[in-house]
Design an enzyme around this catalytic site. Structure first.
Site, mmCIF file in Angstrom:
data_model
loop_
_atom_site.group_PDB
_atom_site.id
_atom_site.type_symbol
_atom_site.label_atom_id
_atom_site.label_comp_id
_atom_site.label_asym_id
_atom_site.label_seq_id
_atom_site.Cartn_x
_atom_site.Cartn_y
_atom_site.Cartn_z
ATOM 1 N N ARG A 29 -7.709 2.169 17.415
ATOM 2 C CA ARG A 29 -7.239 1.345 16.292
ATOM 3 C C ARG A 29 -6.280 0.260 16.777
ATOM 4 N NH1 ARG A 29 -4.692 4.788 11.813
ATOM 5 N NH2 ARG A 29 -4.610 2.761 10.766
ATOM 6 N N GLN A 45 1.777 -1.390 3.264
ATOM 7 C CA GLN A 45 1.396 -0.016 3.635
ATOM 8 C C GLN A 45 0.683 -0.056 4.993
ATOM 9 O OE1 GLN A 45 -0.361 2.188 -0.009
ATOM 10 N NE2 GLN A 45 -0.571 -0.004 -0.462
ATOM 11 N N HIS A 88 4.751 2.431 6.070
ATOM 12 C CA HIS A 88 4.069 3.501 6.807
ATOM 13 C C HIS A 88 4.165 3.326 8.316
ATOM 14 C CE1 HIS A 88 1.380 4.123 3.002
ATOM 15 N NE2 HIS A 88 2.606 4.634 2.846
ATOM 16 N N CYS A 127 7.646 9.492 27.553
ATOM 17 C CA CYS A 127 8.931 8.779 27.516
ATOM 18 C C CYS A 127 9.669 8.978 28.842
ATOM 19 C CB CYS A 127 9.776 9.352 26.367
ATOM 20 S SG CYS A 127 11.386 8.575 26.182
ATOM 21 N N CYS A 148 12.375 10.140 29.110
ATOM 22 C CA CYS A 148 13.066 11.443 29.027
ATOM 23 C C CYS A 148 12.098 12.591 29.299
ATOM 24 C CB CYS A 148 13.722 11.597 27.646
ATOM 25 S SG CYS A 148 12.573 12.092 26.340
ATOM 26 N N SER A 187 -5.875 0.591 -2.842
ATOM 27 C CA SER A 187 -6.562 1.442 -3.832
ATOM 28 C C SER A 187 -5.548 2.083 -4.769
ATOM 29 C CB SER A 187 -7.360 2.522 -3.099
ATOM 30 O OG SER A 187 -6.478 3.304 -2.286
ATOM 31 N N ASN A 232 -8.148 -7.752 -5.807
ATOM 32 C CA ASN A 232 -8.938 -6.661 -5.240
ATOM 33 C C ASN A 232 -10.366 -6.812 -5.749
ATOM 34 O OD1 ASN A 232 -10.075 -4.083 -4.591
ATOM 35 N ND2 ASN A 232 -8.013 -3.197 -4.584
ATOM 36 N N PRO A 233 -11.368 -6.727 -4.856
ATOM 37 C CA PRO A 233 -12.750 -6.851 -5.356
ATOM 38 C C PRO A 233 -13.164 -5.690 -6.261
ATOM 39 C CG PRO A 233 -12.735 -6.372 -2.992
ATOM 40 C CD PRO A 233 -11.335 -6.600 -3.386
HETATM 41 N N1 APR Z 1 -9.692 -8.043 -0.117
HETATM 42 C C1 APR Z 1 -8.901 -7.335 -0.971
HETATM 43 N N2 APR Z 1 -9.042 -6.007 -1.183
HETATM 44 C C2 APR Z 1 -10.027 -5.388 -0.508
HETATM 45 C C3 APR Z 1 -10.895 -6.044 0.395
HETATM 46 C C4 APR Z 1 -10.691 -7.432 0.577
HETATM 47 N N3 APR Z 1 -11.464 -8.137 1.423
HETATM 48 N N4 APR Z 1 -11.769 -5.125 0.906
HETATM 49 C C5 APR Z 1 -11.455 -3.946 0.336
HETATM 50 N N5 APR Z 1 -10.425 -4.101 -0.523
HETATM 51 C C6 APR Z 1 -9.738 -3.097 -1.330
HETATM 52 C C7 APR Z 1 -10.580 -1.915 -1.712
HETATM 53 O O1 APR Z 1 -11.260 -2.187 -2.936
HETATM 54 C C8 APR Z 1 -9.505 -0.836 -1.900
HETATM 55 O O2 APR Z 1 -9.002 -0.872 -3.237
HETATM 56 O O3 APR Z 1 -8.690 -2.602 -0.539
HETATM 57 C C9 APR Z 1 -8.392 -1.268 -0.950
HETATM 58 C C10 APR Z 1 -8.306 -0.409 0.305
HETATM 59 O O4 APR Z 1 -7.904 0.867 -0.115
HETATM 60 P P1 APR Z 1 -7.569 1.954 0.996
HETATM 61 O O5 APR Z 1 -8.623 1.952 2.041
HETATM 62 O O6 APR Z 1 -7.266 3.236 0.260
HETATM 63 O O7 APR Z 1 -6.240 1.409 1.708
HETATM 64 P P2 APR Z 1 -4.765 1.546 1.185
HETATM 65 O O8 APR Z 1 -4.700 1.430 -0.304
HETATM 66 O O9 APR Z 1 -3.940 0.590 1.974
HETATM 67 O O10 APR Z 1 -4.388 3.053 1.631
HETATM 68 C C11 APR Z 1 -3.045 3.463 1.431
HETATM 69 O O11 APR Z 1 -3.516 5.515 2.624
HETATM 70 O O12 APR Z 1 -4.588 6.487 4.430
HETATM 71 C C12 APR Z 1 -3.353 6.083 3.934
HETATM 72 O O13 APR Z 1 -1.480 5.436 5.154
HETATM 73 C C13 APR Z 1 -2.777 5.020 4.823
HETATM 74 O O14 APR Z 1 -1.566 3.013 4.213
HETATM 75 C C14 APR Z 1 -2.734 3.788 3.930
HETATM 76 C C15 APR Z 1 -2.652 4.392 2.540
#
Ligand code: APR
Length: 246
Positions: free
Chosen positions: A70, A101, A119, A147, A149, A187, A211-212
């Protein structure tokens, strides 16, 4: 077109009393996979096996192989128009901070100065014993990194079951209680980050979503734009760079 016009008007009407809350979706257009939904990381990997303290204790090499992969994705990615537009808005005094996040450093690389990482950061490692934190610009040569240490170093990110960095969370609550919030690419199912837009709403401030997909925040939002962040903010960036007065 008119939706973007409305978005920019809303942004300007906040007169700088605005913060952005971002999730994995804002980095999707930079080629970094999100966690949920189609192609999400949690469809391929089990978070319990890779993103928990127990997983790290059980198999630090496996966890580090996933994070090194990653890290390379992040270091090889570029900020997209959404990251750049937010940095532009900050420079123009129209955005106070980004609360993210995300563990990637794309907001910083886009030029954002005021970034709160709820995070942690994937470009940092932290010693499991002495707590020393080191920032990296490439994945560690040997994994798991050790590390000075002598103890193992871990990714400086928040795993499931772990508390968020208290200063970052307190600052995020303060920022979202005192400003309007534009929520981009989350999300909105992971707490306490998902709670933040409600602080703005309860304080009588504006909440905007980009958000789409529909999310639990869509009904709360004063304006919810069903677009990819890269697309929506490509237009915003163009208008801002055309010297549009704030
Ligand atoms: N533009 C905007 N939003 C988008 C796009 C895009 N091009 N592509 C996807 N999305 C939206 C999806 O519809 C979804 O609602 O981004 C969101 C991604 O959701 P997650 O994958 O759940 O990511 P996130 O909400 O950041 O997760 C929160 O969960 O796993 C943990 O710590 C991790 O920080 C993360 C946290």
């Amino acid at each position: 077109r008119n939706t973007i016009g409305r978005l920019l008007e809303l942004i300007k009407s906040c007169n700088g009393e605005l913060v952005a809350l971002t999730g994995a979706g804002i980095s999707a257009d930079s080629g970094i996979p999100t966690f949920r939904g189609k192609d999400g990381l949690w469809n391929k990997y089990r978070p319990e096996e890779l993103a928990t303290p127990e997983a790290f204790r059980k198999d630090p090499v496996l966890v580090w192989e996933w994070y090194a992969w990653r890290m390379n994705l992040v270091f090889n990615a570029k900020p997209n128009d959404a990251h750049i537009a937010l940095a532009l808005l900050e420079r123009k005094g129209l955005l106070k901070a980004v609360v993210t996040q995300n563990v990637d450093n794309l907001h910083e690389r886009a030029g954002s100065k005021n970034v709160v990482h709820l995070h942690g950061r994937i470009d940092e490692v932290r010693c499991t014993e002495c707590g020393r934190v080191e920032r990296l610009n490439k994945a560690p040569e040997t994994i798991p990194p050790v590390c000075d240490c002598g103890a193992l170093m871990r990714p400086n990110v928040v795993w499931f079951g772990e508390p968020l960095p208290v200063d970052a969370l307190n600052l995020a609550v303060e920022l979202c209680s005192q400003n309007s919030v534009i929520v981009i690419g989350t999300s909105a199912v992971v707490y306490p980050a998902a709670q933040l837009p409600y602080y703005a709403k309860n304080a009588g401030n504006t909440v905007v979503e980009v958000n789409p997909e529909i999310t639990p925040l869509t009904d709360l939002a004063d304006l919810s734009i069903r677009q990819r962040a890269g697309e929506a903010f490509r237009q915003i960036r163009a208008i801002l760079e055309a010297g549009d007065s704030p």
